[in-house]
Motif scaffolding. Structure first.
Motif, PDB file in Angstrom:
ATOM      1  N   PRO A  34       3.037  -1.363  -2.512  1.00 23.53           N
ATOM      2  CA  PRO A  34       1.464  -1.545  -3.621  1.00 23.53           C
ATOM      3  C   PRO A  34       0.460  -0.442  -2.895  1.00 23.53           C
ATOM      4  N   TYR A  35       0.379  -0.615  -1.492  1.00 22.52           N
ATOM      5  CA  TYR A  35      -0.618   0.000  -0.712  1.00 22.52           C
ATOM      6  C   TYR A  35      -0.462   1.387  -0.862  1.00 22.52           C
ATOM      7  N   GLN A  36       0.987   1.955  -1.027  1.00 24.24           N
ATOM      8  CA  GLN A  36       1.397   3.366  -1.242  1.00 24.24           C
ATOM      9  C   GLN A  36       0.711   3.821  -2.471  1.00 24.24           C
ATOM     10  N   LEU A  37       0.895   3.011  -3.512  1.00 21.86           N
ATOM     11  CA  LEU A  37       0.469   3.328  -4.837  1.00 21.86           C
ATOM     12  C   LEU A  37      -1.120   3.399  -4.805  1.00 21.86           C
ATOM     13  N   MET A  38      -1.541   2.588  -4.309  1.00 25.38           N
ATOM     14  CA  MET A  38      -3.143   2.278  -4.101  1.00 25.38           C
ATOM     15  C   MET A  38      -3.699   3.873  -3.528  1.00 25.38           C
ATOM     16  N   VAL A  39      -3.022   4.101  -2.385  1.00 25.53           N
ATOM     17  CA  VAL A  39      -3.939   5.221  -1.550  1.00 25.53           C
ATOM     18  C   VAL A  39      -3.281   6.449  -2.276  1.00 25.53           C
ATOM     19  N   SER A  40      -2.097   6.781  -3.030  1.00 22.13           N
ATOM     20  CA  SER A  40      -1.585   7.682  -3.766  1.00 22.13           C
ATOM     21  C   SER A  40      -2.458   7.813  -5.050  1.00 22.13           C
ATOM     22  N   SER A  41      -3.009   6.836  -5.733  1.00 27.42           N
ATOM     23  CA  SER A  41      -3.959   6.883  -6.796  1.00 27.42           C
ATOM     24  C   SER A  41      -5.350   7.402  -6.498  1.00 27.42           C
ATOM     25  N   ILE A  42      -6.040   7.126  -5.338  1.00 33.27           N
ATOM     26  CA  ILE A  42      -7.110   7.883  -4.838  1.00 33.27           C
ATOM     27  C   ILE A  42      -6.810   9.057  -4.421  1.00 33.27           C
ATOM     28  N   ALA A  43      -6.051   9.279  -3.592  1.00 32.17           N
ATOM     29  CA  ALA A  43      -5.785  10.830  -3.032  1.00 32.17           C
ATOM     30  C   ALA A  43      -5.472  11.703  -4.420  1.00 32.17           C
ATOM     31  N   GLY A  44      -4.668  11.363  -5.287  1.00 32.88           N
ATOM     32  CA  GLY A  44      -4.083  12.060  -6.232  1.00 32.88           C
ATOM     33  C   GLY A  44      -5.305  12.540  -7.305  1.00 32.88           C
ATOM     34  N   CYS A  45      -5.941  11.211  -7.573  1.00 33.20           N
ATOM     35  CA  CYS A  45      -7.260  11.437  -8.412  1.00 33.20           C
ATOM     36  C   CYS A  45      -8.152  12.465  -7.748  1.00 33.20           C
ATOM     37  N   SER A  46      -8.661  12.197  -6.524  1.00 35.42           N
ATOM     38  CA  SER A  46      -9.605  13.087  -6.136  1.00 35.42           C
ATOM     39  C   SER A  46      -9.267  14.600  -5.776  1.00 35.42           C
ATOM     40  N   LEU A  47      -7.896  14.812  -5.443  1.00 35.56           N
ATOM     41  CA  LEU A  47      -7.336  16.074  -5.415  1.00 35.56           C
ATOM     42  C   LEU A  47      -7.561  16.710  -6.791  1.00 35.56           C
ATOM     43  N   SER A  48      -6.903  16.097  -7.867  1.00 41.04           N
ATOM     44  CA  SER A  48      -6.970  16.528  -9.429  1.00 41.04           C
ATOM     45  C   SER A  48      -8.542  16.855  -9.588  1.00 41.04           C
ATOM     46  N   ASN A  69      -5.356   9.268   5.641  1.00 38.26           N
ATOM     47  CA  ASN A  69      -5.240   8.254   6.694  1.00 38.26           C
ATOM     48  C   ASN A  69      -5.886   7.089   6.317  1.00 38.26           C
ATOM     49  N   VAL A  70      -5.038   6.033   6.613  1.00 32.39           N
ATOM     50  CA  VAL A  70      -5.423   4.793   5.939  1.00 32.39           C
ATOM     51  C   VAL A  70      -5.807   3.576   7.194  1.00 32.39           C
ATOM     52  N   THR A  71      -6.775   3.019   6.933  1.00 32.40           N
ATOM     53  CA  THR A  71      -7.292   1.913   8.156  1.00 32.40           C
ATOM     54  C   THR A  71      -6.959   0.484   7.015  1.00 32.40           C
ATOM     55  N   ARG A  72      -6.160  -0.166   7.936  1.00 40.30           N
ATOM     56  CA  ARG A  72      -5.750  -1.689   7.138  1.00 40.30           C
ATOM     57  C   ARG A  72      -6.352  -2.955   8.118  1.00 40.30           C
ATOM     58  N   ASN A  73      -6.623  -3.964   7.701  1.00 39.34           N
ATOM     59  CA  ASN A  73      -7.167  -5.108   8.349  1.00 39.34           C
ATOM     60  C   ASN A  73      -6.128  -6.180   8.074  1.00 39.34           C
ATOM     61  N   GLU A  74      -5.153  -6.321   9.333  1.00 39.22           N
ATOM     62  CA  GLU A  74      -4.182  -7.178   9.377  1.00 39.22           C
ATOM     63  C   GLU A  74      -4.580  -8.569   9.078  1.00 39.22           C
ATOM     64  N   GLU A  75      -5.795  -8.856   9.656  1.00 35.34           N
ATOM     65  CA  GLU A  75      -6.325 -10.395   9.721  1.00 35.34           C
ATOM     66  C   GLU A  75      -6.712 -10.527   8.307  1.00 35.34           C
ATOM     67  N   GLU A  76      -6.924  -9.597   7.440  1.00 38.90           N
ATOM     68  CA  GLU A  76      -7.236  -9.996   5.871  1.00 38.90           C
ATOM     69  C   GLU A  76      -5.898  -9.592   4.909  1.00 38.90           C
ATOM     70  N   ALA A  77      -4.786 -10.294   5.004  1.00 41.09           N
ATOM     71  CA  ALA A  77      -3.897  -9.997   4.482  1.00 41.09           C
ATOM     72  C   ALA A  77      -3.598  -8.239   4.279  1.00 41.09           C
ATOM     73  N   ASN A  78      -3.801  -7.757   5.499  1.00 40.96           N
ATOM     74  CA  ASN A  78      -3.619  -6.267   5.680  1.00 40.96           C
ATOM     75  C   ASN A  78      -4.223  -5.236   4.531  1.00 40.96           C
ATOM     76  N   ILE A  80      -6.613  -2.650   2.602  1.00 38.28           N
ATOM     77  CA  ILE A  80      -7.080  -1.546   2.908  1.00 38.28           C
ATOM     78  C   ILE A  80      -8.746  -1.569   3.038  1.00 38.28           C
ATOM     79  N   GLU A  81      -9.141  -1.374   4.201  1.00 32.16           N
ATOM     80  CA  GLU A  81     -10.571  -0.977   4.430  1.00 32.16           C
ATOM     81  C   GLU A  81     -11.167   0.469   4.266  1.00 32.16           C
TER      82      GLU A  81
END
Length: 133
Positions: A34-48, A69-78, A80-81
């Protein structure tokens, strides 16, 4: 309104799209995480959106690459920050100040960036690589 239907499978879930079946799983062996899809959606939309702006302005580029480059918070269910998108534009006759303005405009018009703007920090940087004649 758009409706998508998801089917539960042993390894995760799947959905059908116009482009085929999309498998989603916590285990990369069975589908996109799921996080790969989230990041891909953000990057893909922005690039488009960035590409559309460059094309509309008739900017002559040969290639545009974006790295996330993705920063995630392991203490809060990993969760995406932060997503840092680094754009590399290759071409002749590039004007870096114009590209920076175009990138700022694209961030304002990207639906995915706007959808997460109060929960995920999005940082965008730009690098120009001039190509010789």
């Amino acid at each position: 309104m758009t409706q998508l239907t998801y089917y539960l499978k042993h390894e995760g879930m799947r959905t059908e799209t116009n482009y085929g079946q999309l498998n989603i799983s916590a285990d990369e062996a069975y589908g996109f995480r799921p996080y790969q899809l989230m990041v891909s959606s953000i990057a893909g939309c922005s690039l488009s959106v960035f590409r559309k702006i460059l094309d509309k302005q008739r900017v002559a580029y040969e290639d545009v690459i974006v790295t996330a480059n993705v920063t995630r918070n392991e203490e809060e269910a990993n969760r995406i920050e932060k997503v840092h998108l680094h754009f590399v534009v290759k071409g002749r006759y590039l004007k870096e100040d114009k590209l920076h303005k175009s990138l700022q405009t694209s961030q304002k018009h990207c639906s995915m960036v706007q959808s997460v703007k109060n929960s995920i920090e999005i940082e965008e940087t730009l690098e120009c690589i001039p190509l010789s004649l």
